[in-house]
Design a protein around this motif. Structure first.
Motif, PDB file in Angstrom:
ATOM      1  N   ILE A 105       0.868  -1.183   0.000  1.00  0.00           N
ATOM      2  CA  ILE A 105       0.000   0.000   0.000  1.00  0.00           C
ATOM      3  C   ILE A 105       0.900   1.227   0.000  1.00  0.00           C
ATOM      4  O   ILE A 105       1.816   1.339   0.816  1.00  0.00           O
ATOM      5  N   ASP A 123      -2.642   6.155  -0.912  1.00  0.00           N
ATOM      6  CA  ASP A 123      -3.619   5.203  -1.456  1.00  0.00           C
ATOM      7  C   ASP A 123      -4.904   5.195  -0.637  1.00  0.00           C
ATOM      8  O   ASP A 123      -4.881   5.425   0.581  1.00  0.00           O
ATOM      9  N   VAL A 171      -7.271   2.236  -0.067  1.00  0.00           N
ATOM     10  CA  VAL A 171      -7.399   0.815  -0.358  1.00  0.00           C
ATOM     11  C   VAL A 171      -8.618   0.239   0.332  1.00  0.00           C
ATOM     12  O   VAL A 171      -8.774   0.381   1.544  1.00  0.00           O
ATOM     13  N   SER A 213     -12.210   3.871  -3.749  1.00  0.00           N
ATOM     14  CA  SER A 213     -10.832   3.380  -3.711  1.00  0.00           C
ATOM     15  C   SER A 213      -9.970   3.738  -4.905  1.00  0.00           C
ATOM     16  O   SER A 213     -10.453   3.932  -6.011  1.00  0.00           O
ATOM     17  N   THR A 214      -8.659   3.765  -4.622  1.00  0.00           N
ATOM     18  CA  THR A 214      -7.693   3.756  -5.708  1.00  0.00           C
ATOM     19  C   THR A 214      -7.251   2.318  -5.962  1.00  0.00           C
ATOM     20  O   THR A 214      -6.719   1.993  -7.005  1.00  0.00           O
ATOM     21  N   LYS A 215      -7.462   1.494  -4.941  1.00  0.00           N
ATOM     22  CA  LYS A 215      -7.051   0.095  -5.064  1.00  0.00           C
ATOM     23  C   LYS A 215      -8.086  -0.758  -4.321  1.00  0.00           C
ATOM     24  O   LYS A 215      -8.443  -0.431  -3.184  1.00  0.00           O
ATOM     25  N   VAL A 220      -9.012  -4.533  -2.936  1.00  0.00           N
ATOM     26  CA  VAL A 220      -8.479  -5.858  -2.642  1.00  0.00           C
ATOM     27  C   VAL A 220      -9.656  -6.798  -2.412  1.00  0.00           C
ATOM     28  O   VAL A 220     -10.414  -6.636  -1.462  1.00  0.00           O
ATOM     29  N   VAL A 245      -6.459  -8.000  -6.936  1.00  0.00           N
ATOM     30  CA  VAL A 245      -6.204  -6.617  -6.550  1.00  0.00           C
ATOM     31  C   VAL A 245      -6.468  -5.749  -7.772  1.00  0.00           C
ATOM     32  O   VAL A 245      -5.875  -5.962  -8.820  1.00  0.00           O
ATOM     33  N   ASP A 266      -6.563  -2.042  -9.518  1.00  0.00           N
ATOM     34  CA  ASP A 266      -6.207  -0.630  -9.450  1.00  0.00           C
ATOM     35  C   ASP A 266      -7.269   0.151 -10.189  1.00  0.00           C
ATOM     36  O   ASP A 266      -7.551  -0.110 -11.354  1.00  0.00           O
ATOM     37  N   SER A 267      -7.865   1.092  -9.509  1.00  0.00           N
ATOM     38  CA  SER A 267      -8.975   1.830 -10.100  1.00  0.00           C
ATOM     39  C   SER A 267      -8.490   2.793 -11.168  1.00  0.00           C
ATOM     40  O   SER A 267      -7.444   3.413 -11.032  1.00  0.00           O
ATOM     41  N   THR A 268      -9.265   2.875 -12.245  1.00  0.00           N
ATOM     42  CA  THR A 268      -8.930   3.811 -13.314  1.00  0.00           C
ATOM     43  C   THR A 268      -9.764   5.077 -13.214  1.00  0.00           C
ATOM     44  O   THR A 268      -9.676   5.950 -14.069  1.00  0.00           O
TER      45      THR A 268
END
Ligand SMILES: Nc1ncnc2c1ncn2[C@@H]1O[C@H](COP(=O)(O)OP(=O)(O)O)[C@@H](O)[C@H]1O
Ligand SMILES: [Mg+2]
Lengths: 279, 305
Positions: free
Chosen positions: A52, A56, A58, A226-228, A230, A242, A244-246
């Motif tokens: 992390i 972030d 998360v 989130s940016t990420k 899980v 996992v 990763d947000s676009t």
């Protein structure tokens, strides 16, 4: 670091995208945790590896019993892993705890009924030995941050559930921890209140530049915040995916109708279904 | 309004029952007296009456019923006799008089309060120790429980004798017995109260890296307040009993216990009963006072909704 700068600094957009400035705050390597219970061992976390980065957001999502809470508690040094390694701010979790590296928000607000909202927020500040004047200043700052200005003198029972939870977030923000760990903080609240708090939380995250670990049951909540993401699966608890947000940093509530949002939500749902199918 | 009516009804029923009970309880005495005064009673021989049931005697001598409520030394005094005695020995006597119940109550009260203070202090200290130390939990608690299984009536004379032999007398021995009775409920309640915070509350403090001291003052102690007050109410009543019991074996000349004792020496049942009522009223006042303090403290803490 003082609150003045942390609350007012707008996140530099470049920092997150520039790979050179990426700094790992929490790092888990092959983390394992088995609880010894009267009914035999419970394998709560298996082979968890995750990084992390600073700044972030998360989210941990998965069916109940998949170890979301346990993982968050490991980061907070409230549980001790039985295998693998875990570092927080480059220290062991317990060192990080003793350095007051994080604020923790539990599912229940857990405000002291005998303290006013302001005095509840002062609790960590009193324990950490902040001066009276500094306490007052910070209480006002964080009350404003969670939009509870003017409620400092009220007692918890005089506030709605959503307001109580905001107060407990304010309590976790009052001291200089750059990590915020939240375990289903809005789980007990209704949808409308939740939407509003999610929006506020994003603003707050943008203003404070904190690293946030957030446990949730809700797919839209996870994707929106989130940016990420899980995705975890149970028995034994492990990481299934996992993502990763676009999505862009700026997220109005109606972003949830965009194709991008729906696509990410779809991937999370698929992950949850697949994780469930395993057992 | 309705509940007041219910309370008054119950009170009236108790008083009616009490008056009714006086009749069979006192009938033999009344008849003996009447016989001596020359009245015609059935049966005429005291010896015969001795083996008759009280109810039977009442049925055969209905004329004597009124007398059972006004005897000087009845087996069971009637409510108004006790009330009159209470009035005369409180309102109509100077507080400094040896015959004033207020004087005697104040003697007992000072021992009660001293014992209560000692017992409460000791109880809280023990509870703090028990909550923070496993060793104390395992070693003190069993003894505290055992201590309460010994009848105080058996123990009180020993305490007084032992203290007397080392030159301690007066208020202290009574207070020690009071403390002995009152520390226990405080220990039990305080231990429960100090352990009241749940795992989440304790975890929260851990995330702040709070030390044991801070956990005690900021979380455990405030959490224990409602439990403490519940215990204190039991404790103060126990303290009063302790102080009275402490007055009995010494043949003390002052105090409610002394009044009880003197009353029973001289067959002054009215005096005994009024002393009992004085003790009950005192206990009620003390408990009510604690209730008031509890309300104020909890209100200041913001707990009372
Ligand atoms: N203190 C504990 N002792 C024993 N088992 C535990 C303990 N805490 C959690 N568990 C078990 O570990 C597993 C993961 O729990 P948890 O992390 O709470 O899941 P989640 O938060 O994802 O619902 C569950 O099977 C749970 O029963
Ligand atoms: Mg959980």
């Amino acid at each position: 670091m003082n609150m003045e700068t942390t609350t007012q600094a707008i996140r530099p957009e470049a920092a997150a995208s520039d790979p050179a400035s990426v700094e790992t705050v929490i790092e888990a390597r092959n983390l394992d945790l088995t609880f010894q219970t009267n009914d035999g061992p419970v394998h709560a976390l298996k082979d968890i590896s995750l990084e992390i980065n600073r700044g972030d957001f998360v989210s941990f999502i998965g069916p109940s019993g998949c170890g979301k809470t346990t993982f968050l508690r490991c980061i907070a040094a409230l549980e001790t892993p039985t295998g693998g390694s875990l570092s927080v701010n480059g220290m062991t979790p317990d060192e990080a705890r003793r350095n007051r590296a994080y604020g923790y928000v539990f599912q229940a607000a857990g405000l002291y009924p005998w303290r006013s909202i302001a005095k509840n927020i002062k609790l960590p500040l009193e324990i950490m030995g902040y001066s009276r004047a500094e306490q007052e200043k910070r209480v006002n700052q964080v009350l404003e941050l969670v939009e509870l200005s003017g409620f400092g003198g009220k007692f918890p029972w005089q506030l709605s559930g959503g307001m109580q939870q905001r107060a407990s977030i304010a309590r976790a923000l009052a001291f200089d921890a750059d990590i915020l760990l939240m375990d289903e903080p809005f789980g007990a609240l209704d949808e409308i209140v939740r939407d509003h708090l999610n929006e506020q939380l994003l603003k707050l995250w943008a203003r404070t530049n904190k690293t946030i670990g957030f446990v949730t049951h809700s797919i839209p909540e996870a994707v929106y915040l989130s940016t990420k993401i899980v995705v975890m699966s149970p028995r034994p608890g492990r990481i299934h995916d996992v993502i990763d947000s676009t999505l862009p940093k700026e997220r109005p509530l109606d972003i949830r109708d965009s194709p991008e949002f729906i696509e990410i939500a779809h991937r999370v749902r698929e992950g949850l279904r697949a994780g469930h199918g395993d057992d | 309004m309705k509940s007041l009516l219910a309370v008054l009804t119950v009170l009236a029923a108790i008083i009616a029952f009490w008056y009714a009970a006086c009749v069979p309880m006192n009938i033999k005495g009344v008849l003996d007296q009447a016989e001596r005064a020359g009245a015609v009673v059935t049966p005429a021989a005291a010896k015969e009456r001795r083996y008759m049931s009280e109810i039977g005697l009442v049925a055969k001598n209905t004329f004597a019923i009124g007398e059972t409520w006004v005897q000087e030394r009845p087996r069971l005094p009637a409510p108004h006799q006790v009330a009159v005695e209470l009035w005369q020995t409180t309102v109509e006597k100077k507080v400094t008089s040896k015959r004033s119940l207020i004087y005697h109550a104040q003697v007992t009260l000072s021992a009660t309060l001293l014992g209560f203070a000692i017992g409460t202090g000791l109880g809280i200290l023990l509870a703090v120790g028990i909550v923070h130390s496993r060793v104390m939990d395992m070693s003190v608690m069993p003894w505290a429980i055992v201590s309460q299984t010994i009848p105080i009536i058996a123990l009180a004379p020993m305490i007084i004798v032992v203290l007397y032999s080392i030159g301690v007398q007066g208020i202290i021995p009574k207070a020690v017995i009071s403390a002995y009775l009152s520390f226990f409920p405080v220990v039990v309640g305080m231990v429960k109260g100090l352990r009241a915070p749940d795992a989440m509350q304790l975890d929260l403090l851990k995330t702040y890296n709070a030390n044991t001291n801070q956990g005690f003052w900021k979380l455990r102690l405030p959490s224990s307040m409602p439990y403490l007050f519940a215990s204190l109410k039991i404790g103060i009543a126990a303290s009063l009993v302790g102080a009275i019991v402490g007055e009995l074996p010494t043949g003390a000349v002052a105090g409610l216990g002394a009044r009880l004792l003197a009353g029973s020496y001289y067959g002054q049942t009215v005096q005994i009963w009024s002393a009992l009522f004085a003790a009950a009223i005192l206990a009620a006042l003390l408990v009510a006072l604690l209730g008031l303090i509890e309300r104020l403290v909890l209100k200041r803490m913001g707990v009372s909704a």
